[in-house]
Write a protein that holds these residues in place. Sequence first.
Motif, PDB file in Angstrom:
ATOM      1  N   GLU A 527     139.105  57.008  16.330  1.00 29.02           N
ATOM      2  CA  GLU A 527     138.496  57.069  15.001  1.00 29.02           C
ATOM      3  C   GLU A 527     137.072  57.620  15.072  1.00 29.02           C
ATOM      4  O   GLU A 527     136.352  57.394  16.044  1.00 29.02           O
ATOM      5  N   THR A 528     136.676  58.348  14.022  1.00 30.61           N
ATOM      6  CA  THR A 528     135.308  58.840  13.889  1.00 30.61           C
ATOM      7  C   THR A 528     134.632  58.116  12.742  1.00 30.61           C
ATOM      8  O   THR A 528     135.197  57.999  11.656  1.00 30.61           O
ATOM      9  N   ARG A 529     133.420  57.615  12.982  1.00 33.01           N
ATOM     10  CA  ARG A 529     132.649  56.927  11.964  1.00 33.01           C
ATOM     11  C   ARG A 529     131.297  57.602  11.790  1.00 33.01           C
ATOM     12  O   ARG A 529     130.669  58.018  12.757  1.00 33.01           O
ATOM     13  N   SER A 530     130.861  57.718  10.515  1.00 34.95           N
ATOM     14  CA  SER A 530     129.490  58.112  10.238  1.00 34.95           C
ATOM     15  C   SER A 530     128.661  56.846  10.383  1.00 34.95           C
ATOM     16  O   SER A 530     128.562  56.040   9.466  1.00 34.95           O
ATOM     17  N   ALA A 531     128.085  56.637  11.582  1.00 39.69           N
ATOM     18  CA  ALA A 531     127.598  55.320  11.967  1.00 39.69           C
ATOM     19  C   ALA A 531     126.167  55.018  11.534  1.00 39.69           C
ATOM     20  O   ALA A 531     125.833  53.883  11.241  1.00 39.69           O
ATOM     21  N   TRP A 532     125.285  56.018  11.539  1.00 39.88           N
ATOM     22  CA  TRP A 532     123.899  55.750  11.170  1.00 39.88           C
ATOM     23  C   TRP A 532     123.220  57.047  10.782  1.00 39.88           C
ATOM     24  O   TRP A 532     123.828  58.128  10.854  1.00 39.88           O
ATOM     25  N   GLY A 533     121.979  56.955  10.342  1.00 38.07           N
ATOM     26  CA  GLY A 533     121.285  58.151   9.891  1.00 38.07           C
ATOM     27  C   GLY A 533     119.797  58.060  10.134  1.00 38.07           C
ATOM     28  O   GLY A 533     119.260  57.010  10.491  1.00 38.07           O
ATOM     29  N   PHE A 534     119.126  59.180   9.922  1.00 38.42           N
ATOM     30  CA  PHE A 534     117.686  59.234  10.170  1.00 38.42           C
ATOM     31  C   PHE A 534     117.049  60.347   9.361  1.00 38.42           C
ATOM     32  O   PHE A 534     117.727  61.246   8.856  1.00 38.42           O
ATOM     33  N   VAL A 535     115.727  60.270   9.235  1.00 35.81           N
ATOM     34  CA  VAL A 535     114.908  61.364   8.725  1.00 35.81           C
ATOM     35  C   VAL A 535     114.041  61.841   9.877  1.00 35.81           C
ATOM     36  O   VAL A 535     113.463  61.027  10.615  1.00 35.81           O
ATOM     37  N   ALA A 536     113.960  63.159  10.062  1.00 37.91           N
ATOM     38  CA  ALA A 536     113.205  63.726  11.185  1.00 37.91           C
ATOM     39  C   ALA A 536     112.260  64.813  10.692  1.00 37.91           C
ATOM     40  O   ALA A 536     112.495  65.450   9.657  1.00 37.91           O
ATOM     41  N   SER A 537     111.214  65.025  11.438  1.00 35.86           N
ATOM     42  CA  SER A 537     110.306  66.141  11.184  1.00 35.86           C
ATOM     43  C   SER A 537     110.795  67.365  11.943  1.00 35.86           C
ATOM     44  O   SER A 537     111.658  67.285  12.821  1.00 35.86           O
ATOM     45  N   GLY A 538     110.234  68.524  11.598  1.00 41.36           N
ATOM     46  CA  GLY A 538     110.626  69.750  12.271  1.00 41.36           C
ATOM     47  C   GLY A 538     111.856  70.381  11.644  1.00 41.36           C
ATOM     48  O   GLY A 538     112.316  69.976  10.580  1.00 41.36           O
ATOM     49  N   SER A 539     112.408  71.367  12.318  1.00 41.84           N
ATOM     50  CA  SER A 539     113.586  72.080  11.816  1.00 41.84           C
ATOM     51  C   SER A 539     114.858  71.344  12.217  1.00 41.84           C
ATOM     52  O   SER A 539     114.909  70.667  13.245  1.00 41.84           O
ATOM     53  N   SER A 540     115.890  71.473  11.402  1.00 38.52           N
ATOM     54  CA  SER A 540     117.145  70.782  11.683  1.00 38.52           C
ATOM     55  C   SER A 540     117.819  71.390  12.907  1.00 38.52           C
ATOM     56  O   SER A 540     117.749  72.594  13.159  1.00 38.52           O
ATOM     57  N   THR A 541     118.486  70.551  13.664  1.00 36.80           N
ATOM     58  CA  THR A 541     119.171  70.989  14.870  1.00 36.80           C
ATOM     59  C   THR A 541     120.286  70.008  15.181  1.00 36.80           C
ATOM     60  O   THR A 541     120.321  68.895  14.644  1.00 36.80           O
ATOM     61  N   ALA A 542     121.192  70.405  16.052  1.00 38.11           N
ATOM     62  CA  ALA A 542     122.298  69.554  16.484  1.00 38.11           C
ATOM     63  C   ALA A 542     122.196  69.365  17.990  1.00 38.11           C
ATOM     64  O   ALA A 542     122.764  70.148  18.768  1.00 38.11           O
ATOM     65  N   PRO A 543     121.468  68.348  18.447  1.00 39.85           N
ATOM     66  CA  PRO A 543     121.301  68.149  19.881  1.00 39.85           C
ATOM     67  C   PRO A 543     122.595  67.703  20.546  1.00 39.85           C
ATOM     68  O   PRO A 543     123.505  67.185  19.884  1.00 39.85           O
ATOM     69  N   THR A 544     122.690  67.884  21.832  1.00 38.56           N
ATOM     70  CA  THR A 544     123.829  67.379  22.601  1.00 38.56           C
ATOM     71  C   THR A 544     123.626  65.883  22.824  1.00 38.56           C
ATOM     72  O   THR A 544     122.622  65.450  23.400  1.00 38.56           O
ATOM     73  N   VAL A 545     124.589  65.088  22.347  1.00 38.29           N
ATOM     74  CA  VAL A 545     124.457  63.638  22.354  1.00 38.29           C
ATOM     75  C   VAL A 545     125.359  63.047  23.435  1.00 38.29           C
ATOM     76  O   VAL A 545     126.539  63.412  23.549  1.00 38.29           O
ATOM     77  N   THR A 546     124.827  62.140  24.212  1.00 36.58           N
ATOM     78  CA  THR A 546     125.617  61.381  25.181  1.00 36.58           C
ATOM     79  C   THR A 546     125.900  60.003  24.603  1.00 36.58           C
ATOM     80  O   THR A 546     124.991  59.307  24.150  1.00 36.58           O
ATOM     81  N   CYS A 547     127.176  59.613  24.577  1.00 41.60           N
ATOM     82  CA  CYS A 547     127.595  58.327  24.037  1.00 41.60           C
ATOM     83  C   CYS A 547     128.094  57.444  25.181  1.00 41.60           C
ATOM     84  O   CYS A 547     128.955  57.867  25.971  1.00 41.60           O
ATOM     85  N   THR A 548     127.594  56.230  25.267  1.00 40.51           N
ATOM     86  CA  THR A 548     127.997  55.269  26.287  1.00 40.51           C
ATOM     87  C   THR A 548     128.499  54.006  25.610  1.00 40.51           C
ATOM     88  O   THR A 548     127.849  53.499  24.681  1.00 40.51           O
ATOM     89  N   VAL A 549     129.644  53.492  26.049  1.00 36.96           N
ATOM     90  CA  VAL A 549     130.189  52.257  25.499  1.00 36.96           C
ATOM     91  C   VAL A 549     129.393  51.081  26.044  1.00 36.96           C
ATOM     92  O   VAL A 549     129.123  50.994  27.247  1.00 36.96           O
ATOM     93  N   THR A 550     129.004  50.155  25.173  1.00 34.19           N
ATOM     94  CA  THR A 550     128.247  48.967  25.593  1.00 34.19           C
ATOM     95  C   THR A 550     129.031  47.700  25.331  1.00 34.19           C
ATOM     96  O   THR A 550     130.024  47.712  24.610  1.00 34.19           O
TER      97      THR A 550
END
Length: 550
Positions: A527-550
């Motif tokens: 399943e895919t969830r839209s889990a959280w959000g943020f406001v950021a400064s600068g130009s929009s970008t899509a960084p490479t995200v590493t996900c680790t199960v906790t």
Amino acid sequence: MASSIAPEPASGRSRHRHRLRFALVALASVAVAAALALSPRIHSAEAQVQASSEWDGADCNVTVPGSWASSSLLPDPFTKINGSRITTQDEWECRRSEIKELAERTVYGDKPGAPTSVSGTVTSSRITVNVSANGRSTSFSATVQLPSGSGPFPAVIVYGGFGADTSTILGTGTAVINYDPGAVGAEGTGRGNKQGAFYTLYGATSTTGILMAQAWGVSRIIDVIEQSGGSVLNNSTGVTGCSRYGKGAFVAGAFDQRVDLTMPIESGTGGAPALRSIAQESGSQPLSSAYGEQPWLGDAFSAYTSNPAGLPVDTHEMVGMVAPRGLFIMENPHVEWLGARSGAVAALGGAEVYKALGAAGNISYHSNVSDGTHCATRSEWRTPLQQSINTFLKGSGNPPAVISMHPNKSANLSQWRNWTTPVLGAGEPEETTTPPEETTDPEETTSPPPGGSGCTARVEAVSTWNGGWQGNVHVTAGSAAISGWRLTWTWSGSQRITSSWNAAVTSSGASVTADDVGWNGAVASGETRSAWGFVASGSSTAPTVTCTVT
């Protein structure tokens, strides 16, 4: 601690309303510029009410209790007075009637049912309204501006002729009805001597506040339009206004389900902003000030001006009362008195009702404007205004479907609620286990991500502006369900998170680490969830995200 109100007689407590079944109308190819409470795409058919009566929910026997629990959090719009949660859209009709009764009892005062007689005329320049009730009669009128072209036209009722972008409204081929709300519920009067057409019928000592009285006047204008035969105006009607008139427009749309599009502008305390949040938002007009400035709110609200936690309702539920009809809330983040952050809280909370009804795109909220002048005509609102009118009054195109909050006045709904959002279906319910920011995206793959068990994540830019942007973060579970996650990434440029919600975020230079906050850690297998959000400064970008199960 409980708030206590003496129960009214059983004949008054039990209200039977005429039920209106609302139709689901598919709006194809709706592009949702979503933020926070809205998922990045509309997941199901949009719902639009084909209303034939002022209020639906009619086999609903609503009994208002004499007391209720106090809470500093926003009440759950999906939990009935008896403590059970609704699971279907049919149940929502009666739950909405419960919210209406509680709001009338504690916030606005009662809106009487249909008068004994309503009559009047509609011409190309004027609407006259004649009303009889309680053995008394009264009348008032409104002026009409028609657009170019041939009618009949849809119309937007503009409170006070003030603050609305009437040139844009007319430019869409929509008529403007200039309504003087003071003729129906006058300002500058004492609570024991209220004046105007409403109080001529229902008494100068009525405990109903003038916002509800003025909303009653909107309903009577709609009565006359419906009776007119459609030679000048058709039955598609919106309502708007700014400042005190924005308060009125909000109430009018919430309490008459024939209003197809509600557009409050900079409504402030007593309008859209959440009452519990207003009490905590520095600089916003205090509840006691709004209650005392004018008899806008019902007399009973005096018990809650210093105790909003004692209210059984809040304005996010009035937002929900509009659902699934069109709603476009416009706010000014540059005037502290107007409480724009509290408006965002209410919009996000009410958006959960829209989502539960499968109508996520029918609500829009916009406070991300540059001009701070009160009730100015703003270029940022022009396109979504046109889209809203075309969709909900003219039946063409797609709604703006956007929640765009000014970065200085953004809101975090998770701070204000401990309830989840159900999926309201016709059959067996399937309730989500996560708050509103978590929504399943059907266009995401449901097969496990590379690596089998574990998780992956991505950042999506959902709104941008000069010098900043807003991102949603989606988490996908692998072949096994997960109960918690940690995300890390490194910005490629000067981007930095300035605010976030629904995650515990730490930043060190360009490095970001985000952990779930408990209730949003669980993601089902694949399943895919839209889990959280943020406001950021600068130009929009899509960084490479590493996900680790906790």
